[in-house]
Design a protein around this motif. Structure first.
Motif, PDB file in Angstrom:
ATOM      1  N   GLU A  36       0.808  -1.224   0.000  1.00 28.64           N
ATOM      2  CA  GLU A  36       0.000   0.000   0.000  1.00 28.64           C
ATOM      3  C   GLU A  36       0.841   1.273   0.000  1.00 28.64           C
ATOM      4  O   GLU A  36       0.513   2.250  -0.643  1.00 28.64           O
ATOM      5  CB  GLU A  36      -0.916   0.014   1.229  1.00 28.64           C
ATOM      6  N   LYS A  37       1.948   1.260   0.736  1.00 27.66           N
ATOM      7  CA  LYS A  37       2.707   2.491   0.906  1.00 27.66           C
ATOM      8  C   LYS A  37       3.724   2.717  -0.204  1.00 27.66           C
ATOM      9  O   LYS A  37       4.425   3.711  -0.191  1.00 27.66           O
ATOM     10  CB  LYS A  37       3.418   2.477   2.269  1.00 27.66           C
ATOM     11  N   HIS A  51       4.044   3.949  -3.330  1.00 26.25           N
ATOM     12  CA  HIS A  51       3.442   4.692  -4.435  1.00 26.25           C
ATOM     13  C   HIS A  51       4.436   5.628  -5.103  1.00 26.25           C
ATOM     14  O   HIS A  51       4.044   6.475  -5.886  1.00 26.25           O
ATOM     15  CB  HIS A  51       2.256   5.525  -3.930  1.00 26.25           C
ATOM     16  N   ASP A  70      -6.006  -9.834  -0.841  1.00 20.81           N
ATOM     17  CA  ASP A  70      -6.991  -9.242  -1.749  1.00 20.81           C
ATOM     18  C   ASP A  70      -6.646  -9.534  -3.208  1.00 20.81           C
ATOM     19  O   ASP A  70      -7.527  -9.843  -4.022  1.00 20.81           O
ATOM     20  CB  ASP A  70      -7.098  -7.727  -1.519  1.00 20.81           C
ATOM     21  N   GLN A  91      -0.624 -10.825   0.064  1.00 18.16           N
ATOM     22  CA  GLN A  91      -1.564  -9.929  -0.617  1.00 18.16           C
ATOM     23  C   GLN A  91      -2.891 -10.670  -0.839  1.00 18.16           C
ATOM     24  O   GLN A  91      -3.250 -11.039  -1.962  1.00 18.16           O
ATOM     25  CB  GLN A  91      -0.973  -9.449  -1.946  1.00 18.16           C
ATOM     26  N   THR A 146     -11.929  -3.998  -7.669  1.00 20.08           N
ATOM     27  CA  THR A 146     -11.808  -2.698  -7.030  1.00 20.08           C
ATOM     28  C   THR A 146     -10.686  -1.914  -7.707  1.00 20.08           C
ATOM     29  O   THR A 146      -9.826  -2.480  -8.389  1.00 20.08           O
ATOM     30  CB  THR A 146     -11.487  -2.835  -5.537  1.00 20.08           C
ATOM     31  N   LEU A 147     -10.683  -0.602  -7.508  1.00 18.52           N
ATOM     32  CA  LEU A 147      -9.657   0.240  -8.115  1.00 18.52           C
ATOM     33  C   LEU A 147      -8.264  -0.174  -7.642  1.00 18.52           C
ATOM     34  O   LEU A 147      -7.315  -0.240  -8.434  1.00 18.52           O
ATOM     35  CB  LEU A 147      -9.913   1.710  -7.772  1.00 18.52           C
ATOM     36  N   THR A 148      -8.145  -0.464  -6.336  1.00 18.08           N
ATOM     37  CA  THR A 148      -6.842  -0.861  -5.794  1.00 18.08           C
ATOM     38  C   THR A 148      -6.373  -2.173  -6.405  1.00 18.08           C
ATOM     39  O   THR A 148      -5.211  -2.312  -6.807  1.00 18.08           O
ATOM     40  CB  THR A 148      -6.916  -1.006  -4.259  1.00 18.08           C
ATOM     41  N   GLU A 149      -7.273  -3.153  -6.508  1.00 14.16           N
ATOM     42  CA  GLU A 149      -6.912  -4.440  -7.098  1.00 14.16           C
ATOM     43  C   GLU A 149      -6.506  -4.274  -8.562  1.00 14.16           C
ATOM     44  O   GLU A 149      -5.512  -4.850  -9.016  1.00 14.16           O
ATOM     45  CB  GLU A 149      -8.089  -5.412  -6.979  1.00 14.16           C
ATOM     46  N   THR A 150      -7.285  -3.481  -9.289  1.00 16.46           N
ATOM     47  CA  THR A 150      -6.988  -3.262 -10.698  1.00 16.46           C
ATOM     48  C   THR A 150      -5.628  -2.604 -10.875  1.00 16.46           C
ATOM     49  O   THR A 150      -4.807  -3.027 -11.704  1.00 16.46           O
ATOM     50  CB  THR A 150      -8.082  -2.395 -11.346  1.00 16.46           C
ATOM     51  N   THR A 151      -5.375  -1.562 -10.077  1.00 21.52           N
ATOM     52  CA  THR A 151      -4.106  -0.837 -10.191  1.00 21.52           C
ATOM     53  C   THR A 151      -2.919  -1.744  -9.912  1.00 21.52           C
ATOM     54  O   THR A 151      -1.935  -1.766 -10.657  1.00 21.52           O
ATOM     55  CB  THR A 151      -4.088   0.350  -9.222  1.00 21.52           C
ATOM     56  N   LYS A 152      -2.999  -2.518  -8.838  1.00 27.50           N
ATOM     57  CA  LYS A 152      -1.871  -3.367  -8.461  1.00 27.50           C
ATOM     58  C   LYS A 152      -1.645  -4.496  -9.456  1.00 27.50           C
ATOM     59  O   LYS A 152      -0.499  -4.794  -9.833  1.00 27.50           O
ATOM     60  CB  LYS A 152      -2.097  -3.931  -7.058  1.00 27.50           C
TER      61      LYS A 152
END
Length: 464
Positions: free
Chosen positions: A309-310, A312, A407, A405, A425-431
């Protein structure tokens, strides 16, 4: 006037007037004629007859005449373009928004039209690891991307950001940018940030002093940190002063400074924040201060190494020209197979593409083993998603990144069992995009290739 700048200007003018782009053969003739080559001399570089080249050349001069609003031919087009550029210098600022570019090639004769040249004989089959050497037959170029990068480093103070997942050709592209820069007599310094000691990355002051020292050594200049480093002003100002007042004034040519493996800095937030802020400031400084216009930055980083998460920092430098490394298309896979001396059809290239997508490393690894181990394509495809296959190491690296991870693992399980695209989710898609595991269209995700589907099915789903 540089031929590449002239070609970009010509293509833009033609597109504005006619809606057409100059094609590859137009570009070849343009470059050759710019260097005063005859059509007969051009035939020595490609396998077209001089009669065909003259016919295509005649069409090229008509297009240029339309774009320039002046009648030109093979003998007069260069002078006409140079006059146009002198009368309208603003027309040369094409970096940010140019018309679609044709399939341009490098300026050396062997690369003008490589698909028309004999396939090189493989003297030594190389295992696909690390960057592909400049001049290697196993490098598949992306001419528009390369041309944009070459053009960008020709402009004052420009910055290029090259990103992509591991093994997608980032460092190979960087090697060609640096090679092109050296051909223009530019200074070049390349730093691999994976070589920085962890202790230095934990301390902003130590890291920036290391950075200045390495660039100084790359330029073969005496180290003079003590003359410019002032604790009162802090590390960033001291580093800026060192470049501005010492390094850059020493140069009589532009400096292309390449920073590879930039993700090495990501886990150290304080250092990353200071360093990336400094690089952004230098890019902005070049718009106002001529001394900084001699510096051109090329930043390279992987998108899949850190997905917590951190982490970025990869998006913290959002200026300059962004380059996302693309995948091979089916035609490029067929070309690479031919360069491995394989007599493949387009249907066979499609079969490999279905299994591994267009991932450059996975494609090259397949072709290497087909040749080296004398495998059939069917046998390779059967072994590919298994632990006995040669992709197992690559897939184990992905599983290691996914460890903890939950999720992302759950999202992949959903994708594996679904026959239709899935909303994540946006986070899942981005990662997962950052890891190169999915494709996204209309906010719907699918797995990138069949290899991932079959391998994750065996290793992520419960066994009954």
């Amino acid at each position: 006037m540089d031929v590449e700048v002239a070609l970009t200007l010509a293509n833009t003018l033609v597109f504005q007037k006619t809606g057409q782009n100059l094609n590859t053969l137009h570009a070849f003739i343009f470059r050759s004629a710019w260097l005063n080559q005859t059509y007969e001399e051009m035939t020595q570089t490609c396998r077209y007859s001089d009669t065909h080249l003259k016919k295509v050349g005649s069409a090229l001069w008509e297009l240029l005449s339309s774009g320039l609003d002046a009648e030109v031919n093979k003998k007069t087009f260069r002078a006409a373009i140079e006059r146009y550029a002198q009368s309208r210098p603003e027309a040369l600022d094409l970096q940010d928004a140019i018309a679609p570019i044709p399939m341009l090639r490098r300026t050396d004769a062997s690369a003008h039209f490589p698909e028309l040249l004999p396939i090189p004989v493989i003297e030594e089959l190389q295992f696909p690891e690390g960057p592909v050497e400049v001049g290697s037959p196993f490098y598949i170029d992306f001419p528009n991307i390369e041309f944009c990068c070459y053009y960008a480093i020709s402009k004052p103070g420009r910055l290029i950001r090259i990103k992509g997942t591991r093994h997608t050709g980032k460092t190979s592209l960087l090697a060609r940018i640096l090679n092109h820069a050296r051909e223009q007599n530019y200074k070049t310094v390349a730093l691999n940030l994976q070589l920085v000691d962890r202790k230095m990355l934990q301390d902003v002051d130590q890291f920036l002093q290391w950075f200045c020292a390495r660039v100084t050594r790359g330029l073969q200049l005496p180290l003079k940190l003590e003359d410019h480093w002032d604790g009162v002003f802090g590390s960033k100002i001291s580093c800026k002063d060192y470049f501005e007042n010492y390094l850059l004034p020493q140069l009589d040519q532009p400096l292309v400074l390449a920073l590879d493996e930039l993700e090495a800095v990501f886990p150290y937030p304080e250092t990353a924040d200071h360093f990336f802020a400094l690089l952004r400031a230098w890019y902005e400084e070049a718009k106002m201060n001529s001394i900084w216009q001699n510096l051109r930055l090329v930043l390279v980083h992987s998108t899949d190494v850190y997905i917590a998460e951190k982490m970025h920092q990869s998006s913290s430098i959002n200026v300059g020209l962004p380059i996302q490394m693309p995948e091979f298309n089916v035609g490029q896979i067929e070309t690479l197979a031919q360069r491995h001396q394989l007599d493949w059809t387009i249907a066979q290239a499609k079969q490999l593409a279905q299994m591994v997508g267009g991932h450059p490393y996975l494609v090259r690894l397949a072709l290497y083993h087909i040749v080296q181990d004398n495998l059939s394509l069917d046998e390779l495809l059967r072994l590919a998603p298994t632990e006995a296959g040669f992709y197992n190491s690559h897939m184990q690296e992905i599983l290691a990144l996914l460890e903890g991870q939950t999720d992302l693992v759950n999202a992949l399980k959903t994708l594996v069992v679904s026959a239709d695209p899935v909303s994540l989710t946006l986070t899942e898609t981005t990662k997962l995009k950052r890891m190169g595991l999915i494709k996204v269209k209309d906010n719907q995700a699918t797995l990138r290739c069949e290899l991932y589907r079959q391998y994750f099915s065996d290793h992520l789903l419960p066994k009954f």
